[in-house]
Design a protein around this motif. Structure first.
Motif, PDB file in Angstrom:
ATOM      1  N   VAL A 110      29.469  83.485  46.217  1.00 32.76           N
ATOM      2  CA  VAL A 110      28.753  82.350  45.624  1.00 32.76           C
ATOM      3  C   VAL A 110      29.122  81.038  45.657  1.00 32.76           C
ATOM      4  O   VAL A 110      28.153  80.288  46.271  1.00 32.76           O
ATOM      5  CB  VAL A 110      28.423  82.024  43.729  1.00 32.76           C
ATOM      6  N   CYS A 111      30.036  80.772  45.928  1.00 32.85           N
ATOM      7  CA  CYS A 111      30.754  79.209  46.387  1.00 32.85           C
ATOM      8  C   CYS A 111      30.612  79.609  47.855  1.00 32.85           C
ATOM      9  O   CYS A 111      30.117  78.193  48.707  1.00 32.85           O
ATOM     10  CB  CYS A 111      32.458  78.930  46.157  1.00 32.85           C
ATOM     11  N   LEU A 112      31.052  80.298  48.454  1.00 27.41           N
ATOM     12  CA  LEU A 112      30.598  80.622  49.872  1.00 27.41           C
ATOM     13  C   LEU A 112      28.849  80.186  50.758  1.00 27.41           C
ATOM     14  O   LEU A 112      29.077  79.684  51.653  1.00 27.41           O
ATOM     15  CB  LEU A 112      31.194  81.362  50.363  1.00 27.41           C
ATOM     16  N   GLN A 113      28.264  80.286  49.600  1.00 27.67           N
ATOM     17  CA  GLN A 113      27.364  80.004  49.873  1.00 27.67           C
ATOM     18  C   GLN A 113      25.728  78.683  50.110  1.00 27.67           C
ATOM     19  O   GLN A 113      25.307  78.287  50.865  1.00 27.67           O
ATOM     20  CB  GLN A 113      25.512  80.649  48.685  1.00 27.67           C
ATOM     21  N   ILE A 125      36.343  87.594  40.397  1.00 27.02           N
ATOM     22  CA  ILE A 125      37.079  86.991  41.522  1.00 27.02           C
ATOM     23  C   ILE A 125      35.576  86.679  42.377  1.00 27.02           C
ATOM     24  O   ILE A 125      35.542  85.779  43.465  1.00 27.02           O
ATOM     25  CB  ILE A 125      38.425  87.243  41.317  1.00 27.02           C
ATOM     26  N   THR A 126      35.757  87.534  42.448  1.00 26.58           N
ATOM     27  CA  THR A 126      35.605  88.069  44.632  1.00 26.58           C
ATOM     28  C   THR A 126      33.883  87.875  44.460  1.00 26.58           C
ATOM     29  O   THR A 126      33.584  87.026  45.462  1.00 26.58           O
ATOM     30  CB  THR A 126      35.235  89.531  45.199  1.00 26.58           C
ATOM     31  N   LEU A 127      33.095  87.553  42.867  1.00 22.79           N
ATOM     32  CA  LEU A 127      31.767  86.948  42.972  1.00 22.79           C
ATOM     33  C   LEU A 127      31.880  85.709  43.257  1.00 22.79           C
ATOM     34  O   LEU A 127      30.642  85.243  43.917  1.00 22.79           O
ATOM     35  CB  LEU A 127      31.370  87.663  42.209  1.00 22.79           C
ATOM     36  N   LEU A 128      32.760  85.177  42.075  1.00 19.79           N
ATOM     37  CA  LEU A 128      32.682  83.738  41.814  1.00 19.79           C
ATOM     38  C   LEU A 128      32.916  82.829  43.223  1.00 19.79           C
ATOM     39  O   LEU A 128      32.021  82.478  44.043  1.00 19.79           O
ATOM     40  CB  LEU A 128      33.685  83.218  41.277  1.00 19.79           C
ATOM     41  N   ILE A 129      33.661  83.753  44.466  1.00 17.93           N
ATOM     42  CA  ILE A 129      33.767  83.587  45.792  1.00 17.93           C
ATOM     43  C   ILE A 129      32.942  83.370  46.966  1.00 17.93           C
ATOM     44  O   ILE A 129      32.311  82.778  47.219  1.00 17.93           O
ATOM     45  CB  ILE A 129      35.421  84.201  46.724  1.00 17.93           C
TER      46      ILE A 129
END
Length: 559
Positions: free
Chosen positions: A191-194, A185-189
């Motif tokens: 990635v989206c922030l990039q 979940i934190t990795l997904l967030i």
């Protein structure tokens, strides 16, 4: 099949199909379990719930063996924790010492594969700090800001992944959540922030996004070691921690290399796009390949399946029992307060955190020193400057090879039979060598940084940093984990905060220090100053080697 079932995607498939796809043993026909487990339900369903037949010593429910012999057999197949609890029929634990779902029982190939996935996860996050530095010059020109202001994009990212573990890492210790859910979940967030980061048009937008990216990318940096400890016995753990450490070094070291060529050819935004591709690719892979390693969480899921199967709501794991007894205040203490308390009140933790923080600060300090030495003095372009960081990488690889030899011929022999215990101070000898290598590096690099000396000479000197940093990290992190096993996540989270604090602060004054301290020879004198600080730190592991056991006896947290 078993590996995929425990991944994030496999868990979803199993849940959506109600166990029809990728079934667990408890969801399969002919399921077998230890005879002492849930005896009332077994008596009512003798054909549906049987004891495992994985050993010649195990028998199915209904065997008419003498009571004492059956009791003897049950005692042979229970864990020590179960024996202490008198074979509580409502306690959900492993089905025996060879239970295949226990991460400690996974095959060597499976452990190696999972270790590689954790290294991929760590690398894809760690590179996010240094890859940004390659675009600093372009960013200052496009946003019309000073270099110090632009450097805040680096420092806030590093600060974010120092603060993040203080809140996110302890969540992975909660049995109901586990590690995999937090990782994905934190990795997904992250990635989206990039995407908004790469599209930012001013510093006011960029800086908060960089902090948030560091914050949400942080769990693997503090918890990766705990995931490895889930799988490897202490005698073998150092090898895996070493590989993971190499992946952690690769991120900051290879970041300027990848980002340098991108920024040189395009713009600073391409450093972030590369980070998006790397972290997004890692996410796409890890969703399908990274299994859960937390024994507490694996058992919680087993308990849920057994409660559904038997209708016995009293079935609980030890983790669930402990969690149920915790008040809101105790949960807050575990997740928010304890990492700070341990970092400040425990002298062992404080001084070792300070030492590692200095090492980490030096690494990020060099993101400002290398452009001065190799771009200004030797005429490198941004891509070639990134190649100069490979000296650190080579030093780390060489030190890992020596570290493995040390572990095989000396460290493993220090463990008691079974490979489960060792005096924590036995972990410290690599720090003796690492502590000496660090000042050698600073003196060598500083006094060979001038344009009159071939560029390869300071690069060779930087290799000693790879040696020193690797050995210090391995010794300190393994020592802290052994000395504070009950609070390892909190202790390592505090260590991460210390590291990040120094890593965030050092780049802000690095350029001025290297250029102004001592006039034209600023790099030499600045490196000398840092080298002297490293010399002052050398006695710390030696003192703990001699007095660490006494200090630990005075602590209510250390073992």
């Amino acid at each position: 099949m078993d590996l995929f079932r425990e991944t994030f995607a496999g868990t979803i498939v199993n849940f959506v199909t109600h166990g029809k796809a990728l079934p667990y043993p408890e969801q399969s026909t002919g399921f077998r379990a230890p005879e002492y487990f849930c005896p009332e339900w077994q008596a009512a369903h003798p054909d549906a719930f049987r004891r495992p037949s994985t050993s010649s010593e195990q028998t199915t429910i209904g065997d008419t063996q003498p009571q004492e012999k059956g009791k003897e057999k049950r005692q042979e197949n229970v864990q020590p924790e179960e024996a202490e609890k008198g074979l509580d029929p409502n306690l959900v634990t492993w089905y025996g010492p060879d239970d295949p779902e226990n991460p400690r029982n996974w095959s060597s190939a499976k452990k190696a594969f999972v270790t590689s996935q954790l290294c991929l996860l760590t690398f894809s996050i760690y590179i996010g700090s240094s890859i940004y530095t390659a675009g600093l010059v372009d960013l200052t020109q496009r946003f019309h800001v000073s270099q110090v202001a632009a450097t805040l994009g680096l420092t806030l990212f590093v600060l974010g992944y120092g603060v993040g573990p203080m809140f996110l890492a302890p969540l992975s210790e909660i049995p109901a959540l586990g590690r995999n859910f937090i990782y994905i979940i934190t990795l997904l967030i992250f990635v989206c922030l990039q995407v908004p980061t790469a599209l930012a048009n001013n510093l006011g937008t960029l800086l908060p996004l960089r902090f948030l990216a560091g914050f949400f990318g942080s769990p693997c940096l503090a918890t990766g070691g705990a995931s490895l400890a889930d799988m490897y016995i202490p005698a073998k753990r150092a090898y895996a921690i070493g590989i993971w450490g190499i992946a952690a070094v690769c991120g900051p070291v290879l970041g300027p290399l990848l980002g340098g060529f991108a920024a040189d050819a395009e713009s600073w935004r391409w450093t972030i796009w590369i980070l998006l591709w790397l972290s997004g690719g890692a996410l796409a892979i890890l969703v399908f390949t990274l299994p859960e390693t937390s024994a507490a969480h694996i058992l919680v899921k087993r308990a849920r399946r057994l409660r559904k199967l038997t209708g016995n709501e009293k079935l609980r794991t030890e983790g669930e029992m402990e969690q149920a007894e915790m008040s809101a205040r105790e949960v807050a203490m575990m997740t928010l307060v304890r990492p700070f308390v341990l970092s400040v009140k425990e002298p062992i933790v404080f001084f070792l955190n300070l030492y590692i923080a200095l090492v980490y600060g030096l690494l990020y300090l060099w993101f400002e020193a290398f452009p001065i030495v190799f771009v200004e003095n030797h005429g490198f372009n941004l891509g070639q400057e990134g190649l100069a960081f490979l000296g650190i990488f080579v030093g780390s690889i060489l030190s890992y090879a020596g570290f493995c030899i040390y572990c095989y011929f000396w460290l493993e022999k220090q463990f008691e039979q079974g490979g489960m215990e060792v005096v924590p101070e036995k972990r410290l000898p690599p720090a003796f060598v690492g502590g000496i290598a660090l000042p050698i590096c600073m003196f060598w690099f500083g006094w060979t940084a001038s344009a009159s000396i071939p560029w390869i000479v300071p690069i060779i000197g930087s290799a000693f940093f790879g040696i020193g940093a690797f050995l210090l990290f391995q010794a300190v992190l393994n020592y802290l984990g052994d000395a504070y096993p009950r609070y390892a996540a909190s202790v390592l989270a505090g260590n991460d905060l210390f590291r990040a604090g120094f890593g965030a602060a050092f780049p802000l004054f690095a350029n001025a220090m290297f250029k102004n301290l001592g006039g034209p020879g600023g790099v030499a004198w600045a490196s000398t100053l840092i080298g002297l600080l490293a010399v002052v730190m050398i006695p710390i592991p030696w003192v703990l080697w001699k007095y660490g056991a006494r200090i630990r006896k005075l602590s209510k947290y250390a073992d």
